[in-house]
Design an enzyme around this catalytic site. Structure first.
Site, short mmCIF file in Angstrom:
data_model
loop_
_atom_site.label_atom_id
_atom_site.label_comp_id
_atom_site.label_asym_id
_atom_site.label_seq_id
_atom_site.Cartn_x
_atom_site.Cartn_y
_atom_site.Cartn_z
N LEU A 186 18.11 60.43 48.96
CA LEU A 186 17.26 61.61 48.85
C LEU A 186 17.58 62.44 47.61
O LEU A 186 16.86 63.39 47.29
CB LEU A 186 17.38 62.47 50.11
CG LEU A 186 16.85 61.82 51.40
CD1 LEU A 186 16.97 62.78 52.57
CD2 LEU A 186 15.40 61.35 51.24
N ASP A 216 16.71 51.04 51.37
CA ASP A 216 17.52 51.35 50.17
C ASP A 216 16.64 52.11 49.17
O ASP A 216 16.65 51.84 47.97
CB ASP A 216 18.10 50.08 49.54
CG ASP A 216 19.16 50.40 48.48
OD1 ASP A 216 19.55 51.57 48.36
OD2 ASP A 216 19.59 49.47 47.76
N HIS A 269 13.29 57.00 41.13
CA HIS A 269 13.74 57.39 39.80
C HIS A 269 12.61 58.08 39.06
O HIS A 269 11.42 57.84 39.33
CB HIS A 269 14.18 56.17 38.99
CG HIS A 269 15.48 55.58 39.44
ND1 HIS A 269 16.69 56.21 39.28
CD2 HIS A 269 15.77 54.39 40.05
CE1 HIS A 269 17.66 55.45 39.77
NE2 HIS A 269 17.12 54.35 40.24
#
Length: 429
Positions: free
Chosen positions: A63, A305, A309
Site C-alpha cells: 500500500l 503481490d 508504481h
C-alpha cells in the site's frame, strides 16, 4: 442495517455449504443462511446466477503508505481492493519509515480506519529497517496490530538472524513470511534465466536463487519448530521442496500470484517493463508445476503481490524499470478466466485459496459465513466479460501486463462488515 443477498450459489468450505439460497446480514454480521429466507424488511441484492462466498483476503499487498504515497496510498489501494473483490488486505512493511516498530504499525491501522474501505492488517518487518542485521521488536508490532512479519522485497540473507527471528516468532504464534532470494545468485538479473533470457539478451535470474533459500528456511523451520510462510513462489523446485516439507509435517505454507500461474518468461519478448517482476516470470514448466501445486494442495494461497508504481518507474528501459505489477483489480478476474472457466481448478478451491486459507494462516476471524460471523462477502460473476483497462484503475499504479485482455469472470460485489462497498466494477462508498 439489514441486507438480503438472494438467490446466489453460496460456497462456504468451512461450514460445508454449497447451495443456492439467501443470506441475511444485519448490523455487520451474518444472521442466517437458508435456501429461502422469508421476506423481511431489508435492502435486497439479487445474486441470481452469481457465486457468493466469504470475503477474499489478499495477504500480500504493497500500500506504500507511509513514505511512497506517489505510488499508492491506503485510500487508493483499499479502493482498488474493493473493486477487485477483496474485503481484507495485508500490507507489507517496505514503507518509509519501515513498519519495524509499533508506532508505524499503529499509524497504518489508524490511517486505514480513517480512509480505508476494506479491512487492513499490517505486516511488520523481520529486521529493523529491513536491513537483515537486527530483529525488530515483534512484541510491539503484534500489540500494534501486525499479523505476521516479513522483510518482503529483501531476503534475510543471514541464516542466524533468520533462525533467531523464527524462534522469537513462536512467542506470538505468527508466521514469518520469507522472501526467498539469494542475492548473490540473482544480482543484476532482469528475467528468468533460460532460453528466452539468452534470446532476448537479458541477464537471467536462475531458479536456484529462489530454491536454495526455500530449502534453507525449511531446514530452519524444522530446527526451530516455527511457522514459515513462503511468499510468491515461482519455480517447480520450490513446489517440490515445500511438498516434501509438508509430508514431514513441518509448519510451512506458501502462496503464488496470478501472474506466475498464467504468464511465462516468453512474454518479455517486447521488453514491456510491466512484465518485470520479482521473482521473475518463469518457464512454462514452472507454470505447470505451480498449477499442479494448486490442484494437489501444496500451495495454500493465491495473492496479488500488488506492487503499484508511478509511470516513470516503468516507462523506461527494461533494465532500469522497477519490478512489480499493480494487481488488485485484475487478480480475481485472471484466476476466474484462466483457471476456473478453463476447468483447471474448481471455484470452491479458489474460495479456499483466496479466503479460508489466508484467514487460517494469519489467524483472522474471517473466511467463514457462519451466523454470527463478520459479514465480509465477495460475490463473483463467472459469465461477466470485461476488458482490462489500466487507465480506469482506482489504484495509482497502472502497471499491469494483462492490459487490453478481455477476461471472462469478474468480482460483481464486495461487502465489508455488512456494507456494500463495490458493485459491478464500481466503488459505491
Amino acid at each position: 442495517m439489514r441486507l438480503m443477498i438472494k438467490g446466489g450459489r453460496i460456497i462456504d468450505p468451512v461450514n460445508s455449504i454449497d447451495l443456492v439460497g439467501d443470506i441475511l446480514v444485519e448490523d455487520g454480521l451474518v444472521q442466517e443462511i437458508s435456501p429461502a429466507i422469508r421476506t423481511k424488511k431489508a435492502e435486497v441484492l439479487d445474486a441470481n446466477g452469481k457465486i457468493v462466498c466469504p470475503g477474499f483476503i489478499d495477504m500480500h499487498v504493497h500500500l506504500r503508505e507511509p513514505g511512497f504515497e506517489y505510488k499508492e496510498d491506503i485510500a487508493s489501494g483499499t479502493r482498488a481492493a474493493a473493486v477487485g473483490g477483496f474485503t481484507t488486505v495485508c500490507c507489507m512493511p517496505n514503507t518509509n519509515p519501515v513498519i519495524d516498530n509499533g508506532a508505524v504499525a499503529a499509524f497504518v491501522c489508524s490511517r486505514a480506519r480513517q480512509v480505508g474501505v476494506v479491512n487492513v492488517f499490517p505486516i511488520g518487518s523481520i529486521t529493523k529497517k529491513q536491513q537483515g542485521t537486527e530483529i525488530s521488536e515483534m512484541a510491539d508490532l503484534v500489540q500494534a496490530g501486525c499479523v505476521a512479519v516479513s522483510d518482503d522485497g529483501r531476503p534475510v540473507m543471514n541464516a542466524e538472524i533468520m533462525r533467531r527471528a523464527l524462534e522469537y516468532s513462536r512467542m506470538f504464534d505468527i508466521p514469518v513470511i520469507s522472501h526467498c532470494e539469494d542475492l548473490d545468485l540473482s544480482e543484476d538479473g532482469q528475467m528468468h534465466e533460460g532460453f528466452y533470457s539468452t534470446l532476448y539478451g537479458l541477464k537471467g535470474i536462475p531458479a536456484a536463487a529462489e530454491e536454495v533459500m526455500v530449502a534453507r528456511d525449511i531446514l530452519l523451520a524444522e530446527t526451530t519448530k516455527s511457522r514459515v510462510h513462503f511468499a510468491h513462489i515461482s519455480t517447480r523446485g520450490s513446489v517440490e521442496l515445500i511438498k516434501m516439507a509438508k509430508r514431514k509435517g513441518l509448519a510451512v505454507t506458501c502462496e503464488v500470484t496470478p501472474h506466475h500461474l498464467t504468464l511465462t518468461d516468453e512474454m518479455v519478448r517486447d521488453y514491456d517493463p510491466d512484465t518485470k517482476v520479482n521473482p521473475p516470470l518463469r518457464s512454462r514448466e514452472d507454470v505447470e508445476a505451480l498449477r499442479q501445486g494448486l490442484i494437489e494442495g501444496v500451495i495454500d494461497c493465491i495473492v496479488t503481490d500488488h506492487a503499484p508504481h508511478e509511470v516513470e518507474a516503468k516507462d523506461c528501459e527494461y533494465n532500469l524499470a522497477s519490478c512489480g505489477i499493480s494487481g488488485l483489480e485484475t487478480a480475481v478476474a485472471v484466476i476466474l478466466n484462466d483457471l476456473v472457466n478453463s476447468g483447471i481448478v474448481d471455484i470452491s478451491d479458489v474460495v479456499r485459496l483466496m479466503s479460508v486459507n489466508p484467514a487460517n494462516i494469519l489467524k483472522l476471524d474471517r473466511g467463514n459465513l457462519a451466523p454470527g460471523k463478520v459479514a465480509d462477502i465477495t460475490i463473483l460473476d463467472l459469465e461477466l466479460e470485461r476488458r482490462v483497462e489500466p487507465s480506469r484503475f482506482l489504484s495509482k499504479g497502472k502497471n499491469n501486463p494483462f492490459k487490453g485482455r478481455v477476461l471472462k469472470g469478474w468480482p460483481w460485489a464486495t461487502i465489508v462488515r455488512g456494507r456494500l462497498v463495490a458493485y459491478n466494477g464500481k466503488l459505491v462508498v
